[in-house]
Design a protein around this motif. Structure first.
Motif, PDB file in Angstrom:
ATOM      1  N   VAL A  62       0.821  -1.203   0.000  1.00  0.00           N
ATOM      2  CA  VAL A  62       0.000   0.000   0.000  1.00  0.00           C
ATOM      3  C   VAL A  62       0.860   1.260   0.000  1.00  0.00           C
ATOM      4  CG1 VAL A  62      -0.197   0.113   2.512  1.00  0.00           C
ATOM      5  CG2 VAL A  62      -2.036   1.029   1.065  1.00  0.00           C
ATOM      6  N   ASP A  63       2.119   1.178   0.420  1.00  0.00           N
ATOM      7  CA  ASP A  63       2.981   2.351   0.484  1.00  0.00           C
ATOM      8  C   ASP A  63       3.295   2.918  -0.899  1.00  0.00           C
ATOM      9  OD1 ASP A  63       4.899   1.032   3.288  1.00  0.00           O
ATOM     10  OD2 ASP A  63       3.038   2.198   3.226  1.00  0.00           O
ATOM     11  N   MET A  64       3.025   2.166  -1.936  1.00  0.00           N
ATOM     12  CA  MET A  64       3.320   2.615  -3.290  1.00  0.00           C
ATOM     13  C   MET A  64       2.233   3.535  -3.850  1.00  0.00           C
ATOM     14  SD  MET A  64       6.183   1.198  -3.984  1.00  0.00           S
ATOM     15  CE  MET A  64       6.254   1.411  -5.749  1.00  0.00           C
ATOM     16  N   TYR A  65       1.127   3.709  -3.120  1.00  0.00           N
ATOM     17  CA  TYR A  65      -0.048   4.359  -3.688  1.00  0.00           C
ATOM     18  C   TYR A  65      -0.472   5.619  -2.939  1.00  0.00           C
ATOM     19  CZ  TYR A  65      -0.787  -0.102  -6.082  1.00  0.00           C
ATOM     20  OH  TYR A  65      -0.648  -1.215  -6.860  1.00  0.00           O
ATOM     21  N   ASP A  66      -1.221   6.459  -3.637  1.00  0.00           N
ATOM     22  CA  ASP A  66      -2.029   7.479  -2.975  1.00  0.00           C
ATOM     23  C   ASP A  66      -3.241   6.775  -2.363  1.00  0.00           C
ATOM     24  OD1 ASP A  66      -1.601  10.062  -5.536  1.00  0.00           O
ATOM     25  OD2 ASP A  66      -0.254   9.304  -3.983  1.00  0.00           O
ATOM     26  N   LEU A  67      -3.698   7.295  -1.216  1.00  0.00           N
ATOM     27  CA  LEU A  67      -4.814   6.693  -0.489  1.00  0.00           C
ATOM     28  C   LEU A  67      -5.987   7.667  -0.520  1.00  0.00           C
ATOM     29  CD1 LEU A  67      -2.650   5.718   2.622  1.00  0.00           C
ATOM     30  CD2 LEU A  67      -3.102   4.313   0.604  1.00  0.00           C
ATOM     31  N   ALA A  68      -7.162   7.183  -0.825  1.00  0.00           N
ATOM     32  CA  ALA A  68      -8.279   8.109  -0.998  1.00  0.00           C
ATOM     33  C   ALA A  68      -9.574   7.539  -0.436  1.00  0.00           C
ATOM     34  CB  ALA A  68      -8.460   8.437  -2.481  1.00  0.00           C
ATOM     35  N   TRP A  69     -10.493   8.455  -0.146  1.00  0.00           N
ATOM     36  CA  TRP A  69     -11.864   8.110   0.235  1.00  0.00           C
ATOM     37  C   TRP A  69     -12.818   8.787  -0.735  1.00  0.00           C
ATOM     38  CZ3 TRP A  69     -13.501   4.657   3.855  1.00  0.00           C
ATOM     39  CH2 TRP A  69     -12.557   4.215   4.789  1.00  0.00           C
ATOM     40  N   PHE A  70     -13.788   8.027  -1.190  1.00  0.00           N
ATOM     41  CA  PHE A  70     -14.851   8.511  -2.042  1.00  0.00           C
ATOM     42  C   PHE A  70     -16.185   8.226  -1.352  1.00  0.00           C
ATOM     43  CE2 PHE A  70     -12.812   9.242  -6.247  1.00  0.00           C
ATOM     44  CZ  PHE A  70     -11.543   8.774  -5.950  1.00  0.00           C
ATOM     45  N   ARG A  71     -17.227   8.851  -1.838  1.00  0.00           N
ATOM     46  CA  ARG A  71     -18.567   8.548  -1.334  1.00  0.00           C
ATOM     47  C   ARG A  71     -19.567   8.644  -2.477  1.00  0.00           C
ATOM     48  NH1 ARG A  71     -19.355  13.899   2.483  1.00  0.00           N
ATOM     49  NH2 ARG A  71     -19.672  15.426   0.804  1.00  0.00           N
ATOM     50  N   GLN A  72     -20.639   7.879  -2.327  1.00  0.00           N
ATOM     51  CA  GLN A  72     -21.715   7.909  -3.311  1.00  0.00           C
ATOM     52  C   GLN A  72     -23.046   7.966  -2.591  1.00  0.00           C
ATOM     53  OE1 GLN A  72     -21.604   4.800  -6.268  1.00  0.00           O
ATOM     54  NE2 GLN A  72     -22.911   5.977  -7.644  1.00  0.00           N
ATOM     55  N   ALA A  73     -23.696   9.106  -2.702  1.00  0.00           N
ATOM     56  CA  ALA A  73     -25.006   9.295  -2.093  1.00  0.00           C
ATOM     57  C   ALA A  73     -26.078   8.696  -2.996  1.00  0.00           C
ATOM     58  CB  ALA A  73     -25.266  10.784  -1.884  1.00  0.00           C
ATOM     59  N   PRO A  74     -27.235   8.368  -2.440  1.00  0.00           N
ATOM     60  CA  PRO A  74     -28.313   7.781  -3.248  1.00  0.00           C
ATOM     61  C   PRO A  74     -28.653   8.654  -4.436  1.00  0.00           C
ATOM     62  CG  PRO A  74     -28.834   7.604  -0.923  1.00  0.00           C
ATOM     63  CD  PRO A  74     -27.600   8.440  -1.008  1.00  0.00           C
ATOM     64  N   GLY A  75     -28.638   8.079  -5.614  1.00  0.00           N
ATOM     65  CA  GLY A  75     -29.013   8.804  -6.818  1.00  0.00           C
ATOM     66  C   GLY A  75     -27.970   9.758  -7.357  1.00  0.00           C
ATOM     67  N   LYS A  76     -26.779   9.737  -6.762  1.00  0.00           N
ATOM     68  CA  LYS A  76     -25.737  10.664  -7.207  1.00  0.00           C
ATOM     69  C   LYS A  76     -24.487   9.899  -7.640  1.00  0.00           C
ATOM     70  CE  LYS A  76     -27.164  14.665  -4.482  1.00  0.00           C
ATOM     71  NZ  LYS A  76     -26.707  15.749  -3.587  1.00  0.00           N
ATOM     72  N   GLU A  77     -23.617  10.614  -8.327  1.00  0.00           N
ATOM     73  CA  GLU A  77     -22.363  10.019  -8.767  1.00  0.00           C
ATOM     74  C   GLU A  77     -21.374   9.926  -7.598  1.00  0.00           C
ATOM     75  OE1 GLU A  77     -22.389  11.536 -13.433  1.00  0.00           O
ATOM     76  OE2 GLU A  77     -20.781  12.138 -12.072  1.00  0.00           O
ATOM     77  N   ARG A  78     -20.454   8.990  -7.732  1.00  0.00           N
ATOM     78  CA  ARG A  78     -19.408   8.860  -6.741  1.00  0.00           C
ATOM     79  C   ARG A  78     -18.487  10.083  -6.797  1.00  0.00           C
ATOM     80  NH1 ARG A  78     -16.461   3.091  -6.280  1.00  0.00           N
ATOM     81  NH2 ARG A  78     -18.686   2.584  -6.428  1.00  0.00           N
ATOM     82  N   GLU A  79     -18.097  10.594  -5.633  1.00  0.00           N
ATOM     83  CA  GLU A  79     -17.219  11.757  -5.593  1.00  0.00           C
ATOM     84  C   GLU A  79     -16.100  11.533  -4.577  1.00  0.00           C
ATOM     85  OE1 GLU A  79     -19.332  15.243  -4.290  1.00  0.00           O
ATOM     86  OE2 GLU A  79     -19.622  14.477  -2.261  1.00  0.00           O
ATOM     87  N   GLY A  80     -14.944  12.079  -4.903  1.00  0.00           N
ATOM     88  CA  GLY A  80     -13.814  11.970  -3.998  1.00  0.00           C
ATOM     89  C   GLY A  80     -13.880  13.036  -2.924  1.00  0.00           C
ATOM     90  N   VAL A  81     -13.609  12.646  -1.682  1.00  0.00           N
ATOM     91  CA  VAL A  81     -13.659  13.603  -0.580  1.00  0.00           C
ATOM     92  C   VAL A  81     -12.304  13.853   0.060  1.00  0.00           C
ATOM     93  CG1 VAL A  81     -16.086  13.198  -0.056  1.00  0.00           C
ATOM     94  CG2 VAL A  81     -14.350  11.797   1.072  1.00  0.00           C
ATOM     95  N   ALA A  82     -11.383  12.883   0.008  1.00  0.00           N
ATOM     96  CA  ALA A  82     -10.095  13.069   0.671  1.00  0.00           C
ATOM     97  C   ALA A  82      -9.046  12.180   0.032  1.00  0.00           C
ATOM     98  CB  ALA A  82     -10.200  12.756   2.158  1.00  0.00           C
ATOM     99  N   CYS A  83      -7.808  12.671   0.038  1.00  0.00           N
ATOM    100  CA  CYS A  83      -6.707  11.892  -0.507  1.00  0.00           C
ATOM    101  C   CYS A  83      -5.448  12.184   0.297  1.00  0.00           C
ATOM    102  CB  CYS A  83      -6.488  12.232  -1.976  1.00  0.00           C
ATOM    103  SG  CYS A  83      -5.071  11.370  -2.685  1.00  0.00           S
ATOM    104  N   LEU A  84      -4.657  11.158   0.512  1.00  0.00           N
ATOM    105  CA  LEU A  84      -3.385  11.288   1.191  1.00  0.00           C
ATOM    106  C   LEU A  84      -2.285  10.776   0.266  1.00  0.00           C
ATOM    107  CD1 LEU A  84      -1.640  11.759   3.751  1.00  0.00           C
ATOM    108  CD2 LEU A  84      -2.231   9.432   4.457  1.00  0.00           C
ATOM    109  N   GLU A 112     -24.710  14.110   3.799  1.00  0.00           N
ATOM    110  CA  GLU A 112     -23.519  13.275   3.690  1.00  0.00           C
ATOM    111  C   GLU A 112     -23.823  11.785   3.900  1.00  0.00           C
ATOM    112  OE1 GLU A 112     -21.052  15.809   6.336  1.00  0.00           O
ATOM    113  OE2 GLU A 112     -19.813  16.063   4.531  1.00  0.00           O
ATOM    114  N   THR A 113     -25.100  11.480   3.966  1.00  0.00           N
ATOM    115  CA  THR A 113     -25.508  10.079   3.920  1.00  0.00           C
ATOM    116  C   THR A 113     -25.065   9.487   2.588  1.00  0.00           C
ATOM    117  OG1 THR A 113     -27.407  10.360   5.377  1.00  0.00           O
ATOM    118  CG2 THR A 113     -27.504   8.552   3.792  1.00  0.00           C
TER     119      THR A 113
END
Length: 126
Positions: free
Chosen positions: A29-51, A90-91
């Protein structure tokens, strides 16, 4: 087996806090950027944070700045998302991901994702 497994989702009241975890296995995992995404009902997936561990850089979507924090435990190969002051909108199902080229574009995090987790649901409700 190469995988990311999220945990920590659940029901939280508006204004509450939650910590999500993402355990990596089967790859470096140390070779990669780490990220969190979220997808709300009826919406597209979006990125919220990256390290970007190699650079010590954290990137956040404009909507979550100051409330969400991404962190990692390199020994345990686990990425965290601390979420404070959560809002009803943010559900969503929250996904962790690893990849490269994390950037903030048009106020959200974008990345070239190589591996996705299956997601953990977060419900913000009274």
């Amino acid at each position: 087996q190469v995988q990311l497994v999220e945990s920590g989702g659940g029901l939280v009241e508006p204004g509450g806090s939650l910590i999500l975890s993402c355990a990596a296995s089967g790859f470096d995992v140390d070779m990669y950027d780490l990220a969190w995404f979220r997808q709300a009902p009826g919406k597209e997936r979006e990125g919220v944070a990256c390290l970007k561990p190699r650079y010590g850089v954290e990137l956040y979507a404009e909507a979550v700045k100051g409330r969400l924090t991404i962190a990692r435990d390199s020994v345990k190969k686990t990425t965290f998302l601390q979420m404070n002051d959560l809002k009803l909108e943010e559900t969503a199902v929250y996904f962790c991901a690893v990849g490269s080229a994390c950037v903030v574009h048009e106020n959200v995090v974008n990345a070239s994702v190589d591996i996705w987790g299956k997601g953990t649901p977060v419900t913000v409700a009274s």
